[in-house]
Each structure stands twice: as structure tokens, then as C-alpha cells.
Design a protein around this motif. Structure first.
Motif, short mmCIF file in Angstrom:
data_model
loop_
_atom_site.label_atom_id
_atom_site.label_comp_id
_atom_site.label_asym_id
_atom_site.label_seq_id
_atom_site.Cartn_x
_atom_site.Cartn_y
_atom_site.Cartn_z
N ASN A 1 45.98 51.30 44.80
CA ASN A 1 46.28 50.89 46.16
C ASN A 1 45.43 49.66 46.46
O ASN A 1 44.32 49.51 45.95
CB ASN A 1 45.92 51.99 47.16
CG ASN A 1 46.59 53.31 46.83
OD1 ASN A 1 47.79 53.37 46.59
ND2 ASN A 1 45.80 54.38 46.82
N LEU B 1 40.87 58.02 52.78
CA LEU B 1 41.11 57.85 51.35
C LEU B 1 40.47 58.98 50.55
O LEU B 1 41.05 59.47 49.58
CB LEU B 1 40.56 56.49 50.89
CG LEU B 1 41.25 55.25 51.47
CD1 LEU B 1 40.52 53.99 51.03
CD2 LEU B 1 42.72 55.17 51.04
N GLU C 1 42.58 59.41 47.31
CA GLU C 1 42.98 58.05 46.94
C GLU C 1 41.80 57.10 46.81
O GLU C 1 41.99 55.93 46.46
CB GLU C 1 43.96 57.49 47.98
CG GLU C 1 45.26 58.25 48.11
CD GLU C 1 46.15 58.10 46.88
OE1 GLU C 1 46.16 57.02 46.26
OE2 GLU C 1 46.85 59.08 46.54
N THR D 1 41.75 53.04 44.83
CA THR D 1 41.96 52.00 45.85
C THR D 1 40.91 50.92 45.77
O THR D 1 39.70 51.22 45.75
CB THR D 1 41.95 52.62 47.26
OG1 THR D 1 42.93 53.66 47.33
CG2 THR D 1 42.24 51.57 48.32
N TYR E 1 35.63 48.89 44.59
CA TYR E 1 36.61 49.61 43.77
C TYR E 1 35.83 50.60 42.91
O TYR E 1 35.38 50.26 41.82
CB TYR E 1 37.38 48.61 42.91
CG TYR E 1 38.63 49.13 42.23
CD1 TYR E 1 39.08 50.43 42.38
CD2 TYR E 1 39.39 48.27 41.42
CE1 TYR E 1 40.23 50.87 41.75
CE2 TYR E 1 40.54 48.70 40.78
CZ TYR E 1 40.96 50.00 40.95
OH TYR E 1 42.09 50.43 40.31
#
Length: 537
Positions: A29, A311, A316, A320, A393
Motif C-alpha cells: 500500500n 493500519l 496492513e 504499507t 516502511y
């Protein structure tokens, strides 16, 4: 020479940045968070006293880039961010003023493609919340430019507590997808943008597709509007005065390696008086403005924390990448003159903490925000074009990384497409698309050597610059006289070397002229004359 920007999918695998693709699409993402009119030193990890624990955590757990550039003003930056082109190439070389010249159409043209359009073609869900400011014609709303879902402000600014036009004959429009939206009671823009971002993510999570979210906060752009609970934490902090605040930020920036020990703090701007010359009432009024400004940045950080929490809850977070930056430096602008309605001019005299006020922090606040640099939003000095940049990240970008290599907002398109494994199109909807100007930073994010740029270019309202290596050539409109600075030893632009190095000036001027010719840049005096003639008709 134009370098090849987008690598093949097999080469993307070789970077090691992405996991191998599986039937359940494991591409990342991508979230890009854009602050509005926020200066270089306005978050904690870049020297500020403002409390930004979520952004600080991202900076500590990811990559900080100390020489990342924007396009010095809201509309041009947003055009470049979304297209990977210089703003004039995308049709937004100035603002949303509509003109006949190709570089100044005041809207994205048909020779560019947005990041949302490219990623959508590549199988991504595409969401946007926040400020658009790339023309409010309905055919140019975000849902017409590649975003599946949108909530936000189509124009450049508004009350954070609702929809209140501030310019004569202005039609300001909040929109939800492709329909106008009227804010209700209890509305606060920064929270609302995040509410809808979380809603879009939640409602799209079962579609087995990665998503792209462009979260464009209006904070901390004027008017200075914040919630009392946030303002209260900052009242009194700024009574020490702007000189002291700049010195403290400058010291922290040097101690943490954001700027080099060779860099000097620029003198207080000529438009800012000595703090000691103010009355006690004037000092308290400025402290109040800065407390509200700080509260706006603080609330934005709180909302970034809400996004990160979502998230994590949805699993996620490690899939992401989040990139954070600002659209230009701090704004010197005042609420005065014929550009504002009488009601707004009256509201500008109220205390900044009053929800019915409409104030700005002007040269005094912007000079603090842009520590240690000169100038502000709109100029091509470092104070106008430098942004704090964070890339986060987990498990992919090494914690605590820092890069002093120059980069530009045009690089975000190339970077995002490489991370997504999506090829930049040569044509789109039957139109030939201009080649990308940006350079993918994926290798830099992976801890490897990054090729960077041969040169980076800037122009806005006749203010011009070119950055090549350690050198920067710069001019102010309407003087149009080139100054030359060594960014390695003098990033505050205090020592003009143009008289000593005329050959270097000529060499870089040729670079600028060649770029301007191919990028649809016109002399600003020519645009001003065009506007005068059109007004007479």
C-alpha cells in the motif's frame, strides 16, 4: 540526457525492496501525506518544539531526507506530486488561473497522467482526502482524475470549522466523491480528512487489492484554527520571542544532523522587528498565534497516529509505505487587502484562538518555521522550497536512515510506480503522455546508492533557480539577477559567489534556459502583460 526512469518488473525484484508477488497481491500500500504551508523546521524530528510523536517515530524508524524540494507553492507542487512532471509541463505553472498558454492552463492537461490513474490501471484502489486545489471545474475533480473515492476541499483554503467563503465572489466546495458536501456541526477539517481516509481503507480492505492513499491536509495553512484542548498546551511557549525560538531550533537541527555544522542561521528577516521592540500586548498576541499554529501541526500528527493505528489493526502496517512532506515553506501571507471580504478582514483582528477568527502568522511566524533559511513560500530560496521528508516502511527501510542527497517532489511518481510494479504509460485515453521527469528513489529506500539528479529546476512567478550538485543558481523577480551559492557550505544562502565564479553562473544559466524552453516556462513579465490585456477586454 534523460535517464530511463522506470525499471522493468524483473529489475524491481532485484532491488529486494518488494516481496515476490503472490496470487494474493502482496505489493505495498502507498500513502503520501502532504502538509500545507508547513516550514522546514516545524516537526520535532527536524528541530521543532512542537510535539509530533507520530512523525518523530516514523523518522526514527525510517528515512529522513534533509534536502528534499517542493515547487514553492500549493498548486504547482500538487501538480508535480501527482504527475512526476514539472508543474509547467502538467499545465499548472502558476496557480489555477486559467490562461491560454500551455504551461499555465490552471488545470492538469491531457499530456500527463496522475499517480492515481497509473496505479488504478495497475490494479490499485485509489483514495484521496483533503485539499485538491488543481481547479474546481467538475470535470477536473479528483474522481475524474483517477481516484476511486474522494473527500475534501476542492479550493485552496477555508475555515477549518465549516464552509465559509473568504474571497469576493468565491464558491468554495467541499466534495464527497463527485457531489458537493456541506460540513455539519462539530466539523474540524483535519479530523474529517482522517475520518474519511480510515473509512475508505476499512471499506476497501476486503477487495484483496493494495491501495494508494493521498492524504492532503490543509494544516497548518491559514486561517489559524485549532481546537482549544490543543491550543492550551502551547500557550506561553512562544513568549521568549522569535529570535530565541529560531536559535533553539537551529541548535537542535545541528545536534541531530539535519543541517551541517557549516550552516549558519540566517539573520532575522527584514520584515520582522526586534522582539524587544514589541509591547507586552503585541507579544501575547503573537504567542497566541503561534500556540494555535503549533496546535494545528500537533492535531495533524495526532491524526497521522490514528492512521497508523488503523493500519496496525487491519494488519496492513508492514505492507504499507508512508511518505510525508510539505507543499512549500512557511507562508508570510497576511489577511489584508481586496482579496478578502469585509467580514473576513474584520475577523482577522480577532484573537487566533477564537473559532470565528481568520488570522495568519505572517512574516514573523514563517521566519521561525523556515529556520535556518531565508525567504518563504513563493520564493525559490531554501525557505520556500525545502521540506522535511520522511519515508517509513517497516522492515524495508532501515531505521534511523538519513540522506542529504537532493531530491524533488517529481520523484514521488517514479518511486511509487516502481514500488507498485506498475509501468508509466506512454499513452493514456488516446493522448501521448510526456516522459517522466522524476527519478525513482526505491534504491535509496533499500539502502543502496541512488543515482539522483543531474540538475533540479524551479520557477514560480518569475523567481527562478537551478540546483546542480552542491551548487545553486537563484534569482528573484523582478530584479532577475543571478546569485550563486554553494549548498555544501552555505545552505542558508548568505554568501553570493556569482562575481567570483562568472563561468559557473553562465554554465548553470544555460542549463536553466534549456529546461525552461522544454518545460513550457514563460517569462513572468509576459504572463503579467497577458493578464493586463485580458482584463482590459
Amino acid at each position: 540526457m534523460i535517464k530511463k526512469r522506470i525499471l522493468s518488473l524483473s529489475l524491481i525484484f532485484a532491488t529486494g525492496l518488494l516481496l515476490s508477488l503472490s496470487p494474493q497481491d502482496s505489493r505495498p500500500n502507498i500513502i503520501i501525506i502532504l502538509a500545507d504551508d508547513m516550514g522546514y523546521s516545524d516537526i520535532g524530528s527536524f528541530g521543532s518544539e512542537i510535539e509530533t510523536p507520530n512523525l518523530n517515530a516514523m523518522a526514527e524508524g525510517g528515512l529522513k531526507m534533509t534536502q528534499f524540494y517542493n515547487s514553492s507553492r500549493c498548486c504547482p507542487t500538487r501538480a508535480s506530486l501527482l504527475t512526476g512532471l514539472y508543474p509547467h509541463q502538467a499545465g499548472v505553472g502558476h496557480m489555477v488561473n486559467e490562461r491560454e498558454q500551455p504551461g499555465y492552463r490552471g488545470m492538469l492537461n491531457e499530456e500527463c497522467v496522475t499517480m492515481a490513474e497509473a496505479l488504478k490501471e495497475g490494479g490499485y484502489s485509489t483514495y484521496m482526502t483533503g485539499k485538491w486545489h488543481l481547479n474546481d471545474r467538475k470535470e477536473h475533480w479528483p474522481v475524474k482524475q483517477g481516484f476511486d473515492r474522494y473527500f475534501g476541499l476542492l479550493d485552496g483554503a477555508n475555515s477549518y470549522f465549516g464552509n465559509h467563503p473568504y474571497r469576493p465572489n468565491q464558491k468554495l466546495t467541499y466534495a464527497l466523491n463527485d457531489e458537493p458536501y456541506t460540513p455539519g456541526e462539530g466539523f474540524y477539517a483535519t479530523d474529517a480528512y482522517t475520518d474519511y481516509a480510515l473509512k475508505f481503507i476499512e471499506e476497501g480492505k476486503d477487495k484483496n487489492k493494495p491501495f494508494f492513499l493521498y492524504l492532503a491536509y490543509t494544516a497548518p495553512h491559514w486561517p489559524l484554527h485549532a481546537l482549544e484542548e490543543d491550543i492550551a498546551r502551547y500557550r506561553g511557549r512562544y513568549m521568549k520571542g522569535w529570535d530565541k525560538m529560531r536559535e533553539e531550533r537551529f541548535r537542535r537541527m545541528q545536534e541531530t544532523g539535519i543541517i551541517s555544522r557549516a550552516t549558519k542561521l540566517s539573520p532575522r528577516d527584514e520584515n520582522v522587528p526586534a522582539w524587544e521592540s514589541l509591547s507586552e500586548d503585541e507579544k501575547r498576541r503573537w504567542d497566541e498565534k503561534m500556540a494555535v499554529y503549533a496546535a494545528m501541526v500537533d492535531r495533524m500528527d495526532q491524526n497521522i497516529g490514528r492512521l497508523r493505528q488503523k493500519l496496525e489493526e487491519t494488519g496492513e502496517d508492514k505492507k504499507t509505505i508512508i511518505m510525508f512532506l510539505s507543499d512549500n515553506g512557511g507562508s508570510y501571507e497576511a489577511i489584508e487587502g481586496s482579496g478578502f471580504t469585509p467580514e473576513i478582514l474584520e475577523a482577522s483582528m480577532k484573537p487566533a484562538s477564537d473559532p470565528t477568527s481568520f488570522t495568519a502568522y505572517q512574516h514573523e511566524g514563517a521566519n521561525v518555521s523556515n529556520t535556518p533559511f531565508r525567504k518563504f513560500k513563493r520564493w525559490e530560496h531554501e525557505g520556500g522550497i525545502s521540506t522535511p521528508f520522511i519515508a517509513y516502511y517497516p522492515g524495508k527501510i532501515k531505521s534511523g536512515s538519513i540522506s542529504h542527497q537532493p531530491a524533488h517532489i517529481i520523484d514521488l511518481m517514479a518511486t511509487s510506480l516502481e514500488l507498485a510494479g506498475v509501468t508509466y504509460p506512454k499513452t493514456y485515453k488516446g493522448n501521448t503522455i510526456k516522459p517522466l521527469e522524476g527519478v525513482s528513489m526505491a534504491t535509496l529506500f533499500n539502502g543502496q546508492k541512488w543515482q539522483g539528479h543531474d540538475a533540479i529546476f524551479f520557477e514560480h512567478e518569475g523567481n527562478r533557480a537551478v540546483r546542480q550538485g552542491d551548487w545553486k543558481l537563484l534569482s528573484i523577480y523582478p530584479e532577475n539577477k543571478w546569485a550563486l551559492y554553494n549548498m555544501k557550505t552555505d545552505r542558508s544562502e548568505l554568501n553570493d559567489l556569482s562575481a567570483r565564479l562568472p563561468k559557473k553562473v553562465k554554465e548553470m544559466e544555460k542549463l536553466y534556459d534549456a529546461w525552461a524552453a522544454r518545460a513550457n516556462v514563460l517569462p513572468f513579465a509576459q504572463l503579467e502583460e497577458y493578464d493586463r490585456q485580458r482584463k482590459r477586454k
